[in-house]
Design an enzyme around this catalytic site. Sequence first.
Site, PDB file in Angstrom:
ATOM      1  N   ARG A   1      36.332  46.881  37.021  1.00 18.30           N
ATOM      2  CA  ARG A   1      37.144  47.364  38.189  1.00 18.30           C
ATOM      3  C   ARG A   1      37.456  46.217  38.906  1.00 18.30           C
ATOM      4  O   ARG A   1      38.512  46.195  39.387  1.00 18.30           O
ATOM      5  CB  ARG A   1      36.855  48.622  38.712  1.00 18.30           C
ATOM      6  CG  ARG A   1      36.886  49.731  38.050  1.00 18.30           C
ATOM      7  CD  ARG A   1      36.710  51.024  38.379  1.00 18.30           C
ATOM      8  NE  ARG A   1      37.047  52.190  37.956  1.00 18.30           N
ATOM      9  CZ  ARG A   1      36.596  53.282  37.976  1.00 18.30           C
ATOM     10  NH1 ARG A   1      35.420  53.455  38.668  1.00 18.30           N
ATOM     11  NH2 ARG A   1      36.714  54.236  37.320  1.00 18.30           N
TER      12      ARG A   1
ATOM     13  N   LYS B   1      38.899  70.683  25.021  1.00 14.68           N
ATOM     14  CA  LYS B   1      39.389  72.163  25.436  1.00 14.68           C
ATOM     15  C   LYS B   1      40.745  71.967  25.487  1.00 14.68           C
ATOM     16  O   LYS B   1      41.469  71.110  26.078  1.00 14.68           O
ATOM     17  CB  LYS B   1      38.826  72.417  26.684  1.00 14.68           C
ATOM     18  CG  LYS B   1      37.398  72.942  26.643  1.00 14.68           C
ATOM     19  CD  LYS B   1      36.801  73.329  28.070  1.00 14.68           C
ATOM     20  CE  LYS B   1      35.320  74.114  28.015  1.00 14.68           C
ATOM     21  NZ  LYS B   1      34.637  74.185  29.066  1.00 14.68           N
TER      22      LYS B   1
ATOM     23  N   GLY C   1      38.915  58.465  29.669  1.00 15.58           N
ATOM     24  CA  GLY C   1      37.656  57.943  29.644  1.00 15.58           C
ATOM     25  C   GLY C   1      37.088  57.758  28.160  1.00 15.58           C
ATOM     26  O   GLY C   1      36.755  56.647  27.852  1.00 15.58           O
TER      27      GLY C   1
ATOM     28  N   GLY D   1      41.950  59.920  35.608  1.00 14.10           N
ATOM     29  CA  GLY D   1      42.908  60.982  36.315  1.00 14.10           C
ATOM     30  C   GLY D   1      44.234  60.725  36.542  1.00 14.10           C
ATOM     31  O   GLY D   1      45.191  61.499  36.403  1.00 14.10           O
TER      32      GLY D   1
END
Length: 422
Positions: free
Chosen positions: A35, A221, A377, A400
């Site tokens: 990062r 999921k 990720g 996100g």
Amino acid sequence: MQSIDKFNFAGKKAFVRVDFNVPLDENFKITDDTRMRAALPTLKKIIGDGGSVIIGSHLGRPKGVADKFSLKHILGHLSELLGVDVQFANDCIGEEAALKAAALQAGEALLLENLRFYAEEEGKPRGLAEDASDEEKKAAKKALKEKQKDFAKTLASYADCYVNDAFGTAHRAHASTAIMADYFDADHKMFGYLMEKEVKAVEKVMKDIARPFTAIMGGSKVSSKIEIIENLLGKVDNLIITGGMTYTFTKAQGGKIGNSIVENDKLDLALDLMKKAKENNVNLVLAVDAKIADSFSNDAKTDFAKVSEIPDGWEGLDIGPETEKIYAEVIKNSKTILWNGPTGVFEFENFTHGSRSVGEAIVEATKNGAFSLVGGGDSVACVNKFGMADKVSYVSTGGGALLEAIEGKTLPGIAAVEGLPY
Ligand code: AMP
């Protein structure tokens, strides 16, 4: 909106919001500086122009001032990477920060202490009693909103221009990621290079789409991916739903899935998504066979089975060879590809084959001119693990933020710089 490449920073002070939320070990050594490296082109451009930078970031999720989350731990490494002796302000606002920012000369850099040491950064009240009533919570939030504006204004007062290069937090309407942009006019706020690349990559899969467009959505999921899947159904030509989600779809259609992961309360949703795919002329591609295991373990006994005929006591932990062929065929014929989520439990070496084969097909399609975006990720971990990161078009740094962009949501960090509502 201003563009960083066209802006001349000579003699200017730039506030740059970066995402230096890097992992540290117990001795505060950085274990992955990706990062930090990602923000270097922006910081170097400003310094190279003869400007100075005031660098703002968060680190972790502190609930107040905490040494563990101090950005001083990364100061030395930042100086090394940047080739400049970076100064440090022990508090992101207050006299020290203001004086150090004011004294910055051309080519100098100042790192501010963790912005999240203040509740104003996130706008989430802290220290409320556990039994606080809804009224009390509301009042605390309202009071903090006012203070948040002042906080943003103070940060803005240090600089002549604002650069947002923190795509990882672009989905948050925080003081430094969005609100402070309001204190600069359109000519003095802009994306950094990293942010620009991320925004362009998202546009290629959300707006400026070359067809056929294939999205590969994996993971465990359905419930965590509903909004993305629904949004993609209005955009893609092919939608591969894979990973653990497979078995909710298989069971919904009456298949036998043994002990495979399933969300029993999402069976109707699965059928509904299949119906919607048909209505939208989307080719929904589901696995036909699975690599099955007799326990959730890398060392489990394994076999292959049709996804709808998994014996009791066995569970599907990856796709099988027939499915690999079907997926590869679809992927190789695509011109735009989005990959989010593995085809199986890729953390177990014996169940990485499917994810690797998807990666290989994407690499081949990319060689043939397709645009491929990998994000989230686990799929980023996959392409890194398989050494494919530089063989796809773009690997997103935002987990996100990327997912919210794909859901079709407005990202405050982007809208604020563009002068749009968020
Ligand atoms: P998510 O966090 O929803 O993106 O899901 C990623 C996780 O899904 C990874 O940790 C995978 O191990 C897991 N996963 C993928 N396929 C399966 C499967 N067939 N059974 C159980 N977990 C799975």
